[in-house]
Design a protein around this motif. Structure first.
Motif, mmCIF file in Angstrom:
data_model
loop_
_atom_site.group_PDB
_atom_site.id
_atom_site.type_symbol
_atom_site.label_atom_id
_atom_site.label_comp_id
_atom_site.label_asym_id
_atom_site.label_seq_id
_atom_site.Cartn_x
_atom_site.Cartn_y
_atom_site.Cartn_z
ATOM 1 N N MET A 39 -25.833 -89.116 -16.871
ATOM 2 C CA MET A 39 -25.424 -89.236 -18.371
ATOM 3 C C MET A 39 -26.885 -90.531 -17.809
ATOM 4 O O MET A 39 -27.952 -91.172 -16.859
ATOM 5 C CB MET A 39 -24.518 -90.260 -17.787
ATOM 6 C CG MET A 39 -22.901 -89.595 -18.045
ATOM 7 S SD MET A 39 -22.645 -88.145 -18.942
ATOM 8 C CE MET A 39 -22.916 -87.132 -18.500
ATOM 9 N N THR A 40 -27.225 -90.548 -19.634
ATOM 10 C CA THR A 40 -28.777 -90.764 -19.329
ATOM 11 C C THR A 40 -28.436 -92.691 -20.800
ATOM 12 O O THR A 40 -29.241 -93.584 -20.719
ATOM 13 C CB THR A 40 -29.715 -90.190 -20.268
ATOM 14 O OG1 THR A 40 -29.990 -88.961 -19.751
ATOM 15 C CG2 THR A 40 -31.327 -90.886 -20.415
ATOM 16 N N ALA A 41 -27.346 -91.790 -21.425
ATOM 17 C CA ALA A 41 -27.163 -93.372 -23.158
ATOM 18 C C ALA A 41 -25.936 -93.542 -23.506
ATOM 19 O O ALA A 41 -25.168 -92.537 -22.667
ATOM 20 C CB ALA A 41 -27.862 -92.833 -23.567
ATOM 21 N N LEU A 42 -25.909 -94.332 -24.577
ATOM 22 C CA LEU A 42 -24.131 -93.784 -24.692
ATOM 23 C C LEU A 42 -24.188 -93.261 -26.490
ATOM 24 O O LEU A 42 -25.065 -93.951 -26.988
ATOM 25 C CB LEU A 42 -23.900 -94.737 -24.242
ATOM 26 C CG LEU A 42 -23.197 -95.826 -23.462
ATOM 27 C CD1 LEU A 42 -22.780 -97.235 -22.964
ATOM 28 C CD2 LEU A 42 -22.002 -95.011 -22.406
ATOM 29 N N ALA A 43 -23.083 -93.137 -26.574
ATOM 30 C CA ALA A 43 -22.505 -92.041 -27.797
ATOM 31 C C ALA A 43 -21.295 -93.485 -28.119
ATOM 32 O O ALA A 43 -19.918 -93.495 -27.269
ATOM 33 C CB ALA A 43 -22.777 -91.156 -28.161
ATOM 34 N N PHE A 44 -21.413 -93.890 -29.323
ATOM 35 C CA PHE A 44 -20.514 -94.736 -29.393
ATOM 36 C C PHE A 44 -19.693 -94.113 -31.056
ATOM 37 O O PHE A 44 -20.503 -94.082 -31.515
ATOM 38 C CB PHE A 44 -20.401 -95.972 -29.753
ATOM 39 C CG PHE A 44 -21.200 -97.144 -29.144
ATOM 40 C CD1 PHE A 44 -20.568 -97.773 -28.272
ATOM 41 C CD2 PHE A 44 -22.869 -96.830 -28.876
ATOM 42 C CE1 PHE A 44 -20.668 -98.574 -27.340
ATOM 43 C CE2 PHE A 44 -22.985 -98.128 -27.988
ATOM 44 C CZ PHE A 44 -22.249 -98.274 -26.948
ATOM 45 N N VAL A 45 -17.894 -94.048 -30.771
ATOM 46 C CA VAL A 45 -17.544 -93.297 -31.405
ATOM 47 C C VAL A 45 -16.029 -93.854 -32.027
ATOM 48 O O VAL A 45 -15.611 -94.926 -31.228
ATOM 49 C CB VAL A 45 -16.988 -91.475 -30.918
ATOM 50 C CG1 VAL A 45 -18.387 -90.606 -30.793
ATOM 51 C CG2 VAL A 45 -16.686 -91.769 -30.264
ATOM 52 N N THR A 46 -15.612 -93.433 -32.760
ATOM 53 C CA THR A 46 -14.363 -94.443 -33.450
ATOM 54 C C THR A 46 -13.187 -93.511 -32.332
ATOM 55 O O THR A 46 -13.319 -92.149 -32.044
ATOM 56 C CB THR A 46 -14.058 -93.600 -34.937
ATOM 57 O OG1 THR A 46 -14.675 -94.430 -36.073
ATOM 58 C CG2 THR A 46 -12.263 -94.310 -34.752
ATOM 59 N N ASP A 47 -12.566 -94.048 -31.963
ATOM 60 C CA ASP A 47 -11.566 -93.649 -30.824
ATOM 61 C C ASP A 47 -10.869 -92.655 -31.451
ATOM 62 O O ASP A 47 -10.218 -92.436 -32.162
ATOM 63 C CB ASP A 47 -11.205 -94.954 -30.357
ATOM 64 C CG ASP A 47 -10.014 -94.752 -29.043
ATOM 65 O OD1 ASP A 47 -8.577 -93.891 -28.761
ATOM 66 O OD2 ASP A 47 -10.784 -95.022 -27.835
ATOM 67 N N PRO A 48 -10.714 -91.233 -30.474
ATOM 68 C CA PRO A 48 -9.750 -90.745 -31.012
ATOM 69 C C PRO A 48 -7.932 -90.748 -31.447
ATOM 70 O O PRO A 48 -7.807 -90.174 -32.493
ATOM 71 C CB PRO A 48 -10.154 -89.553 -30.432
ATOM 72 C CG PRO A 48 -10.932 -89.539 -29.131
ATOM 73 C CD PRO A 48 -11.526 -91.151 -29.767
ATOM 74 N N CYS A 49 -7.916 -91.554 -30.240
ATOM 75 C CA CYS A 49 -6.778 -91.701 -30.257
ATOM 76 C C CYS A 49 -6.694 -93.284 -31.090
ATOM 77 O O CYS A 49 -4.978 -92.971 -31.476
ATOM 78 C CB CYS A 49 -6.312 -92.190 -28.470
ATOM 79 S SG CYS A 49 -5.927 -90.555 -27.606
ATOM 80 N N LEU A 50 -6.655 -93.816 -30.928
ATOM 81 C CA LEU A 50 -6.541 -95.346 -32.029
ATOM 82 C C LEU A 50 -6.981 -95.773 -33.360
ATOM 83 O O LEU A 50 -6.942 -96.107 -34.209
ATOM 84 C CB LEU A 50 -7.042 -96.485 -30.677
ATOM 85 C CG LEU A 50 -6.096 -96.619 -29.659
ATOM 86 C CD1 LEU A 50 -7.759 -98.139 -28.560
ATOM 87 C CD2 LEU A 50 -5.320 -96.850 -29.797
ATOM 88 N N GLY A 51 -8.170 -94.651 -33.596
ATOM 89 C CA GLY A 51 -8.960 -94.202 -34.987
ATOM 90 C C GLY A 51 -9.133 -95.536 -35.442
ATOM 91 O O GLY A 51 -9.660 -97.078 -35.051
ATOM 92 N N THR A 52 -8.960 -96.496 -37.209
ATOM 93 C CA THR A 52 -8.799 -97.435 -37.407
ATOM 94 C C THR A 52 -7.691 -97.778 -37.933
ATOM 95 O O THR A 52 -6.419 -97.129 -38.690
ATOM 96 C CB THR A 52 -10.025 -97.647 -38.498
ATOM 97 O OG1 THR A 52 -11.220 -96.415 -38.350
ATOM 98 C CG2 THR A 52 -10.166 -97.922 -39.784
ATOM 99 N N ILE A 53 -7.332 -99.249 -38.229
ATOM 100 C CA ILE A 53 -5.933 -99.755 -38.733
ATOM 101 C C ILE A 53 -6.489 -100.824 -39.986
ATOM 102 O O ILE A 53 -7.609 -101.236 -39.510
ATOM 103 C CB ILE A 53 -4.775 -100.475 -37.827
ATOM 104 C CG1 ILE A 53 -6.069 -101.259 -36.834
ATOM 105 C CG2 ILE A 53 -4.641 -99.159 -36.893
ATOM 106 C CD1 ILE A 53 -4.604 -102.426 -35.947
ATOM 107 N N GLU A 54 -5.932 -101.401 -41.013
ATOM 108 C CA GLU A 54 -5.810 -102.788 -41.702
ATOM 109 C C GLU A 54 -4.620 -103.398 -40.704
ATOM 110 O O GLU A 54 -3.450 -103.605 -40.689
ATOM 111 C CB GLU A 54 -5.113 -101.886 -42.689
ATOM 112 C CG GLU A 54 -6.504 -100.915 -43.723
ATOM 113 C CD GLU A 54 -7.346 -101.333 -43.558
ATOM 114 O OE1 GLU A 54 -8.118 -102.838 -43.974
ATOM 115 O OE2 GLU A 54 -8.925 -100.797 -43.829
#
Length: 63
Positions: free
Chosen positions: A1-16
């Motif tokens: 592994m060389t780097a990190l990619a930041f992604v929206t968590d597939p389980c938690l996602g986004t909330i209001e």
């Protein structure tokens, strides 16, 4: 592994929430080749391929 990619968590996602929007993110380890691909074609391309291959963008040290 060389780097990190930041992604929206597939389980938690986004909330209001009462205090505004909360995006849960996950850090995914990527290889040097994947980093080069992300620089050329965008992070979404790499994340989509990882999702297609593994079912979710995951860090896999055997890649």
């Amino acid at each position: 592994m060389t780097a990190l990619a930041f992604v929206t968590d597939p389980c938690l996602g986004t909330i209001e929430s009462p205090n505004g929007r909360v995006d849960f993110i996950a850090a995914v380890g990527i290889t040097a080749d994947e980093l080069a691909e992300a620089k050329e074609h965008g992070n979404d391309t790499v994340v989509a391929r990882l999702t297609e291959t593994y079912g979710a963008p995951l860090t896999d040290i055997t890649r």
